[in-house]
Design a protein around this motif. Structure first.
Motif, PDB file in Angstrom:
ATOM      1  N   GLN A   1      -6.009   4.356  -7.871  1.00  0.00           N
ATOM      2  CA  GLN A   1      -7.341   4.656  -8.382  1.00  0.00           C
ATOM      3  C   GLN A   1      -8.298   5.017  -7.252  1.00  0.00           C
ATOM      4  O   GLN A   1      -9.113   5.929  -7.389  1.00  0.00           O
ATOM      5  CB  GLN A   1      -7.872   3.461  -9.182  1.00  0.00           C
ATOM      6  N   GLU A   2      -8.188   4.299  -6.128  1.00  0.00           N
ATOM      7  CA  GLU A   2      -9.031   4.621  -4.980  1.00  0.00           C
ATOM      8  C   GLU A   2      -8.707   6.005  -4.436  1.00  0.00           C
ATOM      9  O   GLU A   2      -9.602   6.763  -4.045  1.00  0.00           O
ATOM     10  CB  GLU A   2      -8.848   3.580  -3.874  1.00  0.00           C
TER      11      GLU A   2
ATOM     12  N   SER B   1       0.825  -1.216   0.000  1.00  0.00           N
ATOM     13  CA  SER B   1       0.000   0.000   0.000  1.00  0.00           C
ATOM     14  C   SER B   1       0.853   1.257   0.000  1.00  0.00           C
ATOM     15  O   SER B   1       0.346   2.349  -0.284  1.00  0.00           O
ATOM     16  CB  SER B   1      -0.946   0.009   1.199  1.00  0.00           C
TER      17      SER B   1
ATOM     18  N   LYS C   1      -7.716   8.600  -6.017  1.00  0.00           N
ATOM     19  CA  LYS C   1      -8.224   9.663  -6.881  1.00  0.00           C
ATOM     20  C   LYS C   1      -9.621  10.113  -6.460  1.00  0.00           C
ATOM     21  O   LYS C   1     -10.028  11.242  -6.735  1.00  0.00           O
ATOM     22  CB  LYS C   1      -8.251   9.184  -8.337  1.00  0.00           C
ATOM     23  N   ASP C   2     -10.349   9.222  -5.811  1.00  0.00           N
ATOM     24  CA  ASP C   2     -11.719   9.540  -5.388  1.00  0.00           C
ATOM     25  C   ASP C   2     -11.774  10.142  -3.998  1.00  0.00           C
ATOM     26  O   ASP C   2     -12.867  10.414  -3.478  1.00  0.00           O
ATOM     27  CB  ASP C   2     -12.586   8.274  -5.431  1.00  0.00           C
ATOM     28  N   VAL C   3     -10.624  10.349  -3.351  1.00  0.00           N
ATOM     29  CA  VAL C   3     -10.580  10.881  -1.990  1.00  0.00           C
ATOM     30  C   VAL C   3     -10.008  12.294  -2.014  1.00  0.00           C
ATOM     31  O   VAL C   3      -8.878  12.513  -2.449  1.00  0.00           O
ATOM     32  CB  VAL C   3      -9.715   9.984  -1.072  1.00  0.00           C
TER      33      VAL C   3
ATOM     34  N   LEU D   1      -5.429   2.201   2.591  1.00  0.00           N
ATOM     35  CA  LEU D   1      -5.636   3.408   1.796  1.00  0.00           C
ATOM     36  C   LEU D   1      -4.976   4.612   2.457  1.00  0.00           C
ATOM     37  O   LEU D   1      -4.405   5.470   1.778  1.00  0.00           O
ATOM     38  CB  LEU D   1      -7.134   3.661   1.611  1.00  0.00           C
TER      39      LEU D   1
ATOM     40  N   HIS E   1      -4.451  -0.245  -8.136  1.00  0.00           N
ATOM     41  CA  HIS E   1      -5.746  -0.298  -7.449  1.00  0.00           C
ATOM     42  C   HIS E   1      -5.850   0.792  -6.384  1.00  0.00           C
ATOM     43  O   HIS E   1      -6.850   1.515  -6.306  1.00  0.00           O
ATOM     44  CB  HIS E   1      -5.922  -1.680  -6.811  1.00  0.00           C
ATOM     45  N   LEU E   2      -4.814   0.938  -5.571  1.00  0.00           N
ATOM     46  CA  LEU E   2      -4.857   1.948  -4.510  1.00  0.00           C
ATOM     47  C   LEU E   2      -4.777   3.359  -5.078  1.00  0.00           C
ATOM     48  O   LEU E   2      -5.428   4.276  -4.565  1.00  0.00           O
ATOM     49  CB  LEU E   2      -3.725   1.697  -3.515  1.00  0.00           C
TER      50      LEU E   2
ATOM     51  N   LYS F   1     -13.632   8.641   5.679  1.00  0.00           N
ATOM     52  CA  LYS F   1     -13.013   8.449   4.370  1.00  0.00           C
ATOM     53  C   LYS F   1     -12.242   7.129   4.280  1.00  0.00           C
ATOM     54  O   LYS F   1     -11.594   6.850   3.278  1.00  0.00           O
ATOM     55  CB  LYS F   1     -12.071   9.618   4.049  1.00  0.00           C
ATOM     56  N   GLU F   2     -12.311   6.318   5.354  1.00  0.00           N
ATOM     57  CA  GLU F   2     -11.685   4.988   5.413  1.00  0.00           C
ATOM     58  C   GLU F   2     -10.164   5.055   5.281  1.00  0.00           C
ATOM     59  O   GLU F   2      -9.518   4.159   4.726  1.00  0.00           O
ATOM     60  CB  GLU F   2     -12.279   4.058   4.351  1.00  0.00           C
TER      61      GLU F   2
END
Length: 287
Positions: free
Chosen positions: A211-212, A152, A214-216, A273, A208-209, A259-260
């Motif tokens: 991309q995640e 990560s 980018k949404d935060v 994340l 994968h991380l 926001k996890e």
């Protein structure tokens, strides 16, 4: 299959892109030696020792009308190359992909230099032999060398040439976060096929991380809080580290939990994340 199944689920798939133009519905069964794609009429066997590439991604153009996400498995059998495509969405398929990489790479002999760099400084650490292992979210090396890479926190990786035991070898150079800051670990496998697969696995986790993330949306204050948690540990006083009052820290942590990026189970800790966010931003922060 005579051997025990470690994955068994129903999905849509194209058993061989050379002979099938549309997906069929059937069972995907995997053991430690092979993957079998079976319908009522036929079955296709993928020997794991022939797999040379695995991709888990959004379906390419020609397949987008059939699948949203795909797992593409390229392999050799009987001297010929084949490609199988499995529908790629859902937790079951995520676990399947992890099991495939684990079956392909776990226990492989590896040479590791850990760390090869601390920040930008080259170390005098030698290459040591060990066995590669895949743990959840982590690469581990056990044996003569003990090393770990939190996937990560990977910020960059590339192929480079290095001298290993007196001969030039191609290896993977992986930049990630260590206990006290950025470090680089270098890994060399004897098999070029497995080197390719290891690079693919790292890229899969890395992408994968990213991309995640980018949404935060993160504020500068939230980034500073994440870096402080990473740098100071779960028992540190964030109010003292950041120079703000306790009520503000509570608000910040609630936002980061929502926001996890952190959890508050037995102390404040970064999620995978959250560690990825620290890896992305730590060099921009001075606390």
């Amino acid at each position: 299959m005579s051997e025990s199944a470690i994955a068994d689920f129903v999905s849509s798939f194209i058993p061989d892109t050379a002979t099938h133009v549309e997906p069929v519905r059937g069972r995907v069964v995997m053991s430690k030696r092979r993957i079998v794609l079976a319908t009522d009429d036929e079955k296709t066997t993928v020997p794991l020792d022939g797999v040379f590439d695995v991709q888990h991604e959004t379906a390419p153009g020609d397949l987008a009308r059939f699948f949203e996400d795909t797992v593409t498995i390229a392999y050799e059998r009987g001297g010929d190359r084949h490609v199988a495509v499995v529908e790629g969405g859902g937790d079951t398929v995520d676990r399947f992909v992890t099991l495939v990489f684990k079956a392909l790479l776990h226990g492989t002999a590896v040479y590791v230099k850990h760390p090869a760099r601390r920040g930008g400084r080259v170390t005098d650490q030698p290459f040591e032999g060990g066995k590669l292992g895949l743990a959840p979210g982590e690469l581990v090396v056990k044996g003569g060398a003990d090393a770990s890479v939190d996937l990560s926190t990977v910020s960059h990786f590339e192929r480079v040439d290095r001298d290993v035991d007196g001969s030039s070898r191609q290896l993977l150079s992986v930049r990630h976060m260590g206990a006290t800051g950025p470090i680089t670990t270098e890994l060399a496998l004897n098999s070029g096929r497995k080197m390719n697969l290891l690079g693919r696995y790292i890229r899969l986790q890395y992408t994968h991380l990213k991309q995640e993330l980018k949404d935060v949306d993160l504020t500068d204050e939230e980034i500073e809080a994440l870096v402080a948690i990473y740098s100071s540990g779960p028992d540190a006083s964030l109010a003292a580290v950041l120079g703000v009052d306790a009520s503000r820290i509570t608000m910040l942590l609630n936002d980061l939990i929502e926001k996890e990026l952190v959890t508050d189970d037995d102390g404040i800790k970064l999620t995978s994340l959250g560690r990825a966010a620290v890896s992305e931003h730590i060099e921009d922060v001075n606390i």
